[in-house]
Design a protein around this motif. Structure first.
Motif, PDB file in Angstrom:
ATOM      1  N   PRO A 150       0.791  -1.234   0.000  1.00 20.57           N
ATOM      2  CA  PRO A 150       0.000   0.000   0.000  1.00 20.57           C
ATOM      3  C   PRO A 150       0.823   1.284   0.000  1.00 20.57           C
ATOM      4  N   ARG A 151       1.940   1.307   0.714  1.00 18.92           N
ATOM      5  CA  ARG A 151       2.704   2.562   0.812  1.00 18.92           C
ATOM      6  C   ARG A 151       3.268   3.003  -0.533  1.00 18.92           C
ATOM      7  N   ALA A 152       3.359   2.095  -1.491  1.00 29.03           N
ATOM      8  CA  ALA A 152       3.858   2.450  -2.818  1.00 29.03           C
ATOM      9  C   ALA A 152       2.817   3.182  -3.657  1.00 29.03           C
ATOM     10  N   TRP A 153       1.553   3.197  -3.196  1.00 24.30           N
ATOM     11  CA  TRP A 153       0.480   3.736  -4.022  1.00 24.30           C
ATOM     12  C   TRP A 153      -0.023   5.093  -3.548  1.00 24.30           C
ATOM     13  N   TYR A 154       0.535   5.611  -2.442  1.00 26.00           N
ATOM     14  CA  TYR A 154       0.151   6.964  -2.025  1.00 26.00           C
ATOM     15  C   TYR A 154       0.622   7.968  -3.074  1.00 26.00           C
ATOM     16  N   GLY A 155      -0.238   8.935  -3.364  1.00 24.79           N
ATOM     17  CA  GLY A 155       0.091   9.915  -4.387  1.00 24.79           C
ATOM     18  C   GLY A 155      -0.201   9.451  -5.798  1.00 24.79           C
ATOM     19  N   THR A 156      -0.911   8.325  -5.936  1.00 25.79           N
ATOM     20  CA  THR A 156      -1.290   7.804  -7.251  1.00 25.79           C
ATOM     21  C   THR A 156      -2.820   7.749  -7.344  1.00 25.79           C
ATOM     22  N   VAL A 162      -9.384   3.173  -3.271  1.00 22.63           N
ATOM     23  CA  VAL A 162      -9.455   2.325  -2.092  1.00 22.63           C
ATOM     24  C   VAL A 162      -8.747   3.011  -0.924  1.00 22.63           C
ATOM     25  N   ASP A 163      -9.198   2.697   0.288  1.00 18.25           N
ATOM     26  CA  ASP A 163      -8.557   3.229   1.496  1.00 18.25           C
ATOM     27  C   ASP A 163      -7.295   2.409   1.757  1.00 18.25           C
ATOM     28  N   LEU A 164      -6.146   2.947   1.388  1.00 17.25           N
ATOM     29  CA  LEU A 164      -4.889   2.201   1.484  1.00 17.25           C
ATOM     30  C   LEU A 164      -4.534   1.850   2.922  1.00 17.25           C
ATOM     31  N   LEU A 167      -6.671  -1.260   4.056  1.00 18.96           N
ATOM     32  CA  LEU A 167      -6.716  -2.432   3.177  1.00 18.96           C
ATOM     33  C   LEU A 167      -6.175  -3.665   3.897  1.00 18.96           C
ATOM     34  N   ARG A 168      -6.932  -4.752   3.836  1.00 26.67           N
ATOM     35  CA  ARG A 168      -6.530  -5.985   4.510  1.00 26.67           C
ATOM     36  C   ARG A 168      -6.314  -7.146   3.536  1.00 26.67           C
ATOM     37  N   GLU A 169      -6.839  -7.039   2.330  1.00 29.26           N
ATOM     38  CA  GLU A 169      -6.679  -8.081   1.323  1.00 29.26           C
ATOM     39  C   GLU A 169      -6.188  -7.448   0.018  1.00 29.26           C
ATOM     40  N   PRO A 170      -5.556  -8.241  -0.848  1.00 25.08           N
ATOM     41  CA  PRO A 170      -5.091  -7.689  -2.128  1.00 25.08           C
ATOM     42  C   PRO A 170      -6.242  -7.062  -2.910  1.00 25.08           C
ATOM     43  N   TYR A 171      -5.960  -5.919  -3.517  1.00 22.71           N
ATOM     44  CA  TYR A 171      -6.973  -5.184  -4.274  1.00 22.71           C
ATOM     45  C   TYR A 171      -6.484  -5.006  -5.709  1.00 22.71           C
ATOM     46  N   CYS A 172      -7.279  -5.421  -6.670  1.00 20.85           N
ATOM     47  CA  CYS A 172      -6.922  -5.271  -8.079  1.00 20.85           C
ATOM     48  C   CYS A 172      -7.283  -3.856  -8.533  1.00 20.85           C
ATOM     49  N   ALA A 173      -6.259  -3.041  -8.753  1.00 24.11           N
ATOM     50  CA  ALA A 173      -6.472  -1.646  -9.130  1.00 24.11           C
ATOM     51  C   ALA A 173      -6.579  -1.460 -10.634  1.00 24.11           C
ATOM     52  N   PHE A 174      -6.150  -2.472 -11.400  1.00 30.39           N
ATOM     53  CA  PHE A 174      -6.195  -2.352 -12.855  1.00 30.39           C
ATOM     54  C   PHE A 174      -6.161  -3.731 -13.491  1.00 30.39           C
ATOM     55  N   ASP A 175      -6.959  -3.908 -14.544  1.00 31.78           N
ATOM     56  CA  ASP A 175      -6.963  -5.138 -15.325  1.00 31.78           C
ATOM     57  C   ASP A 175      -7.243  -4.731 -16.771  1.00 31.78           C
ATOM     58  N   GLY A 176      -6.195  -4.744 -17.594  1.00 33.27           N
ATOM     59  CA  GLY A 176      -6.370  -4.276 -18.961  1.00 33.27           C
ATOM     60  C   GLY A 176      -5.118  -4.503 -19.779  1.00 33.27           C
ATOM     61  N   VAL A 177      -4.780  -3.518 -20.623  1.00 37.23           N
ATOM     62  CA  VAL A 177      -3.595  -3.642 -21.472  1.00 37.23           C
ATOM     63  C   VAL A 177      -2.564  -2.584 -21.084  1.00 37.23           C
ATOM     64  N   VAL A 207      -2.096  -6.722 -18.603  1.00 34.30           N
ATOM     65  CA  VAL A 207      -1.541  -6.238 -17.335  1.00 34.30           C
ATOM     66  C   VAL A 207      -2.589  -6.274 -16.237  1.00 34.30           C
ATOM     67  N   LYS A 208      -2.179  -6.775 -15.075  1.00 32.10           N
ATOM     68  CA  LYS A 208      -2.969  -6.641 -13.853  1.00 32.10           C
ATOM     69  C   LYS A 208      -2.101  -5.970 -12.800  1.00 32.10           C
ATOM     70  N   VAL A 209      -2.707  -5.068 -12.044  1.00 32.17           N
ATOM     71  CA  VAL A 209      -1.985  -4.306 -11.019  1.00 32.17           C
ATOM     72  C   VAL A 209      -2.706  -4.473  -9.688  1.00 32.17           C
ATOM     73  N   TYR A 210      -1.963  -4.898  -8.678  1.00 30.34           N
ATOM     74  CA  TYR A 210      -2.546  -5.146  -7.355  1.00 30.34           C
ATOM     75  C   TYR A 210      -1.881  -4.287  -6.279  1.00 30.34           C
ATOM     76  N   VAL A 211      -2.701  -3.841  -5.354  1.00 34.13           N
ATOM     77  CA  VAL A 211      -2.217  -3.327  -4.072  1.00 34.13           C
ATOM     78  C   VAL A 211      -2.307  -4.497  -3.097  1.00 34.13           C
ATOM     79  N   ASP A 212      -1.183  -4.871  -2.505  1.00 31.78           N
ATOM     80  CA  ASP A 212      -1.158  -6.084  -1.678  1.00 31.78           C
ATOM     81  C   ASP A 212      -0.589  -5.785  -0.293  1.00 31.78           C
ATOM     82  N   PRO A 213      -1.446  -5.769   0.725  1.00 30.18           N
ATOM     83  CA  PRO A 213      -0.965  -5.450   2.078  1.00 30.18           C
ATOM     84  C   PRO A 213      -0.141  -6.568   2.701  1.00 30.18           C
ATOM     85  N   HIS A 214      -0.072  -7.730   2.049  1.00 30.95           N
ATOM     86  CA  HIS A 214       0.657  -8.870   2.608  1.00 30.95           C
ATOM     87  C   HIS A 214       2.123  -8.916   2.168  1.00 30.95           C
TER      88      HIS A 214
END
Length: 269
Positions: A150-156, A162-164, A167-177, A207-214
């Motif tokens: 999560p700390r890598a996504w502040y300012g993006t 999502v509330d970084l 966040l308690r589980e992985p969140y898919c922020a993008f799914d596309g090309v 491309v898939k992009v995840y925010v992962d608190p784990h």
């Protein structure tokens, strides 16, 4: 001695400059640094032997062999063509800017017309040599899954999705090309652009992009299939303490390119 100019002196630019000064970049010498605001420069005495300026004209008057861009997509648009037409190779860190087809065409034409090179380093990703070779085969499919804490996504833009902090589980922020991921996450997913340029292009690279608190490291999983066979690669990069959006490996990769350009023995092209 290979004369290097750096555009941008944030985390990556500072680390590249330090690598050159301590001799890790082979026969390269730091000749100039272009900043947004020279008054904010806080570099040590060891770096003041080179030109430090916020005047682009003064920067490009230097006889540079290569310009290393470390300042973001806008810097690529503002200075990329100028660097090539002034007779320097151009090494791009903000490779996601090349998702703009017009800009990519402009820089390729400038490089060809001036007899210089537009260079994309591996940076935060790996396996580009195999993907590029496999693309001659041809390639059938290329997929990238990026995960960052999560700390890598502040300012993006993810902060608005999502509330970084909660966040308690992985969140898919993008799914596309890749063309869209490079545009939406200019500081965070440059790897998708590099992979696209090496392989099947921006519109076919999934491309898939995840925010992962784990997790605590920035990870990239690549899968590609083609005539050459198949590759599955997982990379785990240590985030920079000063900027968790990037990893230490980016500056290391740039340093390796500079070293290779002046070396008689090169591995991993």
């Amino acid at each position: 001695m290979y004369k290097v100019g750096i555009i941008g002196y944030g985390t990556i630019g500072e680390d590249v400059a330090a690598s050159i000064i301590r001799g890790a970049a082979g026969e390269a010498r730091l000749a100039a640094i272009l900043l947004r605001d020279k008054s904010k420069f806080r570099g040590g005495e060891d770096i003041r032997d080179c030109l430090i300026t916020d005047d682009a004209d003064a920067f490009f008057r230097q006889p540079l062999d290569i310009v290393v861009e470390c300042a973001g997509h806008e810097a690529v648009r503002a200075y990329g063509e100028k660097a090539l037409l002034h007779g320097a190779d151009l090494l791009l860190v903000s490779v996601g800017a090349l998702a703009d087809e017009a800009l990519l065409g402009l820089l390729k034409a400038a490089a060809a017309g001036s007899g210089r090179r537009l260079i994309v380093p591996s940076a935060a990703i790996g396996g580009l040599d195999r993907i590029a070779a496999g693309s001659l085969g041809p390639l059938e499919e290329v997929t990238l899954i990026t995960r960052k804490p999560p700390r890598a996504w502040y300012g993006t833009p993810v902060e608005r999705q999502v509330d970084l902090a909660e966040l308690r589980e992985p969140y898919c922020a993008f799914d596309g090309v890749a063309r869209d991921s490079a545009r939406l996450f200019p500081e965070s997913v440059n790897v998708s652009a590099a992979l696209s340029l090496a392989g099947v292009g921006f519109d076919r690279t999934k491309v898939k992009v995840y925010v992962d608190p784990h997790i605590s490291h920035n990870t990239h999983e690549i899968e590609a299939r083609g005539k050459f066979g198949q590759i599955r690669l997982q990379i785990s990069n240590t985030p920079s303490a000063r900027n968790p959006k990037t990893g230490y490996i980016v500056a290391m990769s740039v340093t390796k390119v500079l070293r290779d350009l002046t070396s008689s023995f090169v591995i991993g092209l």
